[in-house]
Design an enzyme around this catalytic site. Structure first.
Site, PDB file in Angstrom:
ATOM      1  N   CYS B 413       0.798  -1.217   0.000  1.00  0.00           N
ATOM      2  CA  CYS B 413       0.000   0.000   0.000  1.00  0.00           C
ATOM      3  C   CYS B 413       0.835   1.272   0.000  1.00  0.00           C
ATOM      4  O   CYS B 413       0.510   2.238  -0.710  1.00  0.00           O
ATOM      5  CB  CYS B 413      -0.947  -0.014   1.184  1.00  0.00           C
ATOM      6  SG  CYS B 413      -0.126  -0.312   2.759  1.00  0.00           S
ATOM      7  N   HIS B 457      -2.292   0.520   7.019  1.00  0.00           N
ATOM      8  CA  HIS B 457      -2.577   0.805   5.624  1.00  0.00           C
ATOM      9  C   HIS B 457      -2.149   2.242   5.324  1.00  0.00           C
ATOM     10  O   HIS B 457      -1.927   3.044   6.240  1.00  0.00           O
ATOM     11  CB  HIS B 457      -4.089   0.626   5.372  1.00  0.00           C
ATOM     12  CG  HIS B 457      -4.461   0.610   3.928  1.00  0.00           C
ATOM     13  ND1 HIS B 457      -3.835  -0.209   3.015  1.00  0.00           N
ATOM     14  CD2 HIS B 457      -5.395   1.313   3.232  1.00  0.00           C
ATOM     15  CE1 HIS B 457      -4.368  -0.015   1.825  1.00  0.00           C
ATOM     16  NE2 HIS B 457      -5.331   0.916   1.924  1.00  0.00           N
ATOM     17  N   ASP B 473      -7.793   5.539  -2.846  1.00  0.00           N
ATOM     18  CA  ASP B 473      -6.952   4.440  -2.380  1.00  0.00           C
ATOM     19  C   ASP B 473      -6.426   3.653  -3.578  1.00  0.00           C
ATOM     20  O   ASP B 473      -7.147   2.841  -4.157  1.00  0.00           O
ATOM     21  CB  ASP B 473      -7.751   3.510  -1.457  1.00  0.00           C
ATOM     22  CG  ASP B 473      -6.839   2.484  -0.807  1.00  0.00           C
ATOM     23  OD1 ASP B 473      -5.645   2.424  -1.169  1.00  0.00           O
ATOM     24  OD2 ASP B 473      -7.333   1.739   0.068  1.00  0.00           O
TER      25      ASP B 473
END
Lengths: 326, 657
Positions: B413, B457, B473
């Site tokens: 991520c 994250h 995202d």
């Protein structure tokens, strides 16, 4: 941290004396036997108890500061435990029955040993009890459930006469020594203190020989005076074995009459000495005569004890010396 | 084994035998400090203990006092040098442990042993300050019990059997427990610390104020719990479970940094459903509250929302488990404008770094025509080209974004968020990286979510005219299952994910959830017990207007009740047991007759006494005659019957005193 409690500094001692006088006024002379009632038990934290409290306070501040509930819980648990221990300490004394046990006479200058019997009527044991006064402390002992124990308290006996133990304390620090519970006992236990025997030197008075068989039929062993049936405890040497062989049963030979050498220990013979010196000298003569197994009589102003032997006679004479008042 | 031990113990002096137990207690109390106290302090204490026991066994003389004093001074200075303070738990605990060892070294009497026991109590207390886990409760109770038993045994002149001592100690603990519970429940809790101590330096895994995806070749996934969340009503769907943490503003070409955010209030317009929930944060080094994106309601006295929308506690550090009641809305529009200085900061990228990325972004923006279309085209590029989601990416070169986008194409991520943000910034769109957590595991037993460090994250946020800050995202584009079903699903089966096996095993999973539910209950009911719970408790007790005075009165009543009950109980336990019921009734008779004016003389037997009483009170003569017959029958008769005893009891009861 224990110093203030352990050492007899001026203020602590004064406080203790005041509290004792107050207790004496409050409770009076105690009957015998004395059952320790709860209202006469006093209890304070010991030095260790104070240290424990300080530790708990520090823990409390820390736990509150960190808002830590588990640590706070431990602090409260230990605090409650200390309070529980206080109850145990108090209850460890309550209901104990105090009796004075026999106390052996001593000579002046020796240590008198007072015996105090404690009885535990409870179905649980009493731990770590001790008796103490200003002069001394007994060893701590445990009294089992429904049991009893004898505690010894030693007291210096400097002068002849009656030594009185007018006060002692029954103390316990069980279970954790965080608290000290005690009770004042005023029982007036006494101990006879004989005069201190004078050093050897002065010759004893002349010896009279006296064969007075009629005087005491029990004692003496000079002449055969007949037979009597055997009782348990008779010396086997006195058993008439010949008579036994003749099937006359167990018979004991009885002797009577004495050819006892005896002294007359006379107060008036000791001229030129003071009262206490005379008493000391008489005491020495009595001890020597008794040790040698000789009979003696004691003559003192207002007192005339005829010649005799034995421990009872010795005690009677020495007690007379101890209690003599010119 | 125990016989051999017993034999060895018997050979010691009485003090030595006691010392063995004190050492055992100290060891138990100090054991939890392994790991968070300087190891040399524990070593010193252990060495001193071993030395002292050797001296005791060999009957050597103790070292002179000045040696001990010297060692104590050196140890004191050592602690001071190690921690540069004596304030705070670490330094205090170290000092405590060293002191206990030193005290043991110079122990000559029961009093010294007592001091060591006290220090051990304190060490145990300090262990609880570090850790309030549920498993520590039985351990702490056991240790406290052993210490207390030892405290009792070292003060006995004759050695007390362990069974007796343990029994008495257990009984005393049980008797002390009610008072401790009352104090615990009703003692007023203070909000906040009143004595500031330095924050504890403790390596807690978790988010930091920096993010440098190029330097990480293997993401360490810890299953340590970060926080737990309990929703009122329906929880949000997985794709909305973004837990907001620190925001990264500054980019140096490789690493991202949190700039420290000002306290400017920002306006947020929510559109859609709001969620109310309670979040319980595990201890951390910061004051970050990982609220569900975007927090709209919170307790203003305890927390604030920074300019970059990160919710923070007002205290400096969340050092103990702390809960907050919050409200969040997942669909929102930020309505405050973007100031010029902010715009400069959020669009800054070093122009001399990552040249290929900057060039690519410029071309894509030209093709897209609008900011929205550009963003979409970048996401599409991530999703359609050969980019892989992995936890074991290669280390990147100096121009980390270039290397990632054009060479390695593998990352997690942080890589994607970083690359996306750089591209957006390079074409003038204000953008930043937001770190936090995503997802969470639902525990059906306790009806709450557990979020672990492995749920960490990173995503991006862009500022669009008219819509404000919007969450983008990039990971959702490349690995949508990471967002929908968590990390275990996003990682290919060949790659190792710690704990995945355990999580996929149904039995273990059940056990783990049960254990965590129990822990959560413990945390909520005991560790976090405070003002609110006390208020609730008082309301349950029907006290309408709870005030602190009531708590005080409650505690005093509890204390008095404790004293009364405990003394009554002990008096009953110590009461002499009446051994003979007949004698008991006879004593009762004597008391009654004495009240009637006929006290028994010491020399009188029952026959004479009762006869005399009958003479003195002729109206009772017949009754007394029967009493006498029954009593004499019971006492001296051949075979006493139980009916006779009850008859005697009845007759004596009938007598009117």
């Amino acid at each position: 941290m224990n110093l203030a409690i352990n050492l007899d500094f001026g203020i602590a001692r004064r406080l203790r004396q005041i509290s004792r006088r107050w207790a004496r006024k409050r409770h009076g002379i105690d009957p015998e036997p004395l059952t320790v009632a709860t209202r006469r038990i006093y209890i304070i934290p010991t030095g260790m108890g104070v240290a424990f409290a300080v530790m708990l306070l520090a823990m409390f501040i820390g736990a509150m500061n960190y808002a830590n509930n588990l640590a706070l819980g431990l602090t409260f648990l230990l605090g409650s435990l200390a309070l529980t221990a206080m109850h145990y300490c108090h209850r460890n004394l309550a209901g104990i029955v105090i009796r004075s046990a026999s106390t052996e006479p001593v000579f002046a200058g020796d240590e008198a040993t007072f015996q105090i019997a404690l009885e535990n009527t409870a179905p649980l044991a009493r731990h770590e009890l001790l008796v103490a006064n200003d002069q001394g402390t007994s060893l701590p002992q445990l009294i089992p459930a429904n049991g009893r124990a004898v505690f010894e308290l030693q007291l210096p006996a400097p002068r002849r006469g009656l030594l009185t133990l007018d006060h002692f304390e029954l103390i316990t620090r069980h279970p954790f020594s965080l608290f000290r519970a005690w009770t004042h006992v005023h029982m007036n236990m006494t101990c006879v203190v004989y005069p201190k025997p004078a050093p050897r030197g002065l010759t004893p008075p002349p010896v009279e020989t006296d064969t007075g068989g009629a005087q005491d039929s029990v004692r003496g062993d000079e002449e055969f005076a007949g037979m009597r049936p055997f009782h348990p405890g008779d010396s086997p040497r006195r058993i008439a074995w010949k008579a036994y062989a003749r099937e006359q049963g167990l018979q004991v030979k009885v002797y009577a009459g004495t050819a006892v050498t005896s002294h007359v220990l006379d107060w008036d013979a000791l001229t030129g000495l003071g009262t206490e010196a005379r008493l000391s000298q008489l005491c020495r003569w009595i001890e020597d005569a008794h040790a040698a197994g000789r009979a003696f009589a004691l003559r003192m102003p207002g007192l005339d004890i005829p010649a005799n032997i034995g421990a009872g006679h010795r005690q009677r004479c020495l007690t007379a010396l101890a209690m003599f008042e010119p | 084994m125990s016989a051999v031990l017993d034999h060895h113990l018997q050979q010691l002096t009485p003090l030595g035998q006691r010392m063995v137990w004190v050492i055992a207690g100290l060891a138990l109390a100090a054991a939890p400090h392994f790991g968070h106290v300087a190891i040399w302090t524990l070593s010193i204490a252990a060495t001193a203990t071993a030395l002292r026991m050797t001296i005791e066994i060999k009957r050597w003389p103790l070292p002179p006092k000045w040696v001990n004093t010297g060692f104590a001074v050196v140890a004191f200075i050592g602690v001071l040098a190690s921690y540069r303070t004596l304030n705070g738990i670490d330094a205090g605990t170290s000092l405590l442990i060293v002191m206990a060892g030193m005290k043991l070294m110079e122990t000559r009497s029961v009093r010294d042993l007592t001091v060591v026991v006290f220090l051990s109590y304190f060490a145990l207390f300090a262990a609880l300050l570090y850790n309030q886990d549920m498993v520590l409760l039985p351990y702490a109770l056991l240790t406290a019990g052993l210490l207390t038993m030892t405290l009792m045994r070292i003060h006995q002149t004759e050695s007390m059997p362990i069974g007796t001592a343990a029994g008495t100690t257990a009984k005393m603990f049980l008797q002390a427990l009610p008072l401790a519970a009352v104090l615990f429940l009703f003692f007023p809790r203070l909000p906040g610390q009143f004595w500031a101590v330095p924050a504890r330096e403790k390596a807690v895994s978790g988010l930091s104020e920096e993010m440098s995806p190029g330097d990480v070749s293997e993401l360490s996934l810890s299953s340590v719990i970060a926080f737990r969340v309990k929703f009122e009503g329906e929880p949000p769907p997985p794709r909305e479970r973004y837990w907001r943490g620190p925001v990264m503003h500054m980019f140096d070409g490789r690493a991202w940094r949190n700039a420290g955010s000002s306290f400017m209030p920002q306006e947020v317009a929510s559109s859609g459903s709001a969620y109310r929930y309670r979040i319980s944060l595990e201890p951390q080094q910061h004051n970050w509250i990982f609220a569900l994106d975007m927090p709209t309601e919170w307790d203003r006295r305890r927390a604030f929302r920074a300019e970059d929308f990160q919710l923070r506690a007002r205290q400096e550090q969340i050092a103990v488990l702390t809960s907050f009641d919050l409200e969040s809305t997942p669909t929102y529009v930020t309505t405050s404008g973007l100031r010029n200085d902010q715009r400069r900061l959020e669009t800054y990228v070093p122009r001399n770094r990552n040249p290929r990325t900057l060039e690519l972004a410029r071309q894509m923006r030209e093709r897209a025509g609008s900011d929205e279309a550009f963003i979409q085209s970048v996401l599409t590029k991530f999703g359609s080209e050969e980019y892989f989601y992995t936890l074991e990416p290669p280390v990147l070169a100096a121009n980390a974004v270039d290397d990632f986008l054009f060479n390695t194409k593998r990352g997690f991520c942080e890589h994607f968020a970083s690359a996306f943000t750089v591209m957006a910034r390079s074409v003038g769109i204000p953008a930043r990286v937001v770190t936090g957590y995503q997802g969470g595991e639902y525990n059906p037993m306790g009806d709450y979510f557990v979020v672990r460090q492995s749920d960490a994250h990173a995503w991006s946020e862009v500022w669009l005219e008219g819509r404000g800050w919007q969450r983008i995202d990039p990971t959702a584009a490349i690995a949508p299952e990471r967002i929908e079903r968590g990390l275990d699903a996003a990682i290919s089966a060949e790659e190792d994910v710690p704990g995945r096996m355990l999580r996929q095993n149904a039995v273990f999973s059940q056990l783990r959830m049960a254990w965590d539910a129990a822990n959560t209950f413990w945390n909520g009911q005991v560790v976090e017990f405070g003002e609110n719970q006390q208020r609730w408790l008082l309301e349950k007790l029907n006290i309408k207007d709870p005030r602190w005075e009531y708590l005080g009165v409650g505690m005093i009543l509890g204390l008095v009740g404790f004293f009364l009950i405990l003394s009554a109980y002990l008096a009953w336990k110590f009461k002499p047991r009446s051994r003979d019921p007949v004698a008991h009734v006879y004593e009762q008779l004597c008391r009654k007759l004495a009240k009637l004016g006929v006290p028994r003389q010491p020399h009188e037997g029952p026959n004479d006494y009762v006869a005399r009483a009958a003479q003195a009170r002729p109206e009772l003569a017949t009754q007394l005659a029967e009493v006498r017959t029954v009593y004499v029958g019971l006492r001296y008769g051949p075979a006493p019957l139980p009916t006779q005893l009850s008859r005697l009891k009845f007759l004596v009861n009938q007598l009117e005193a």
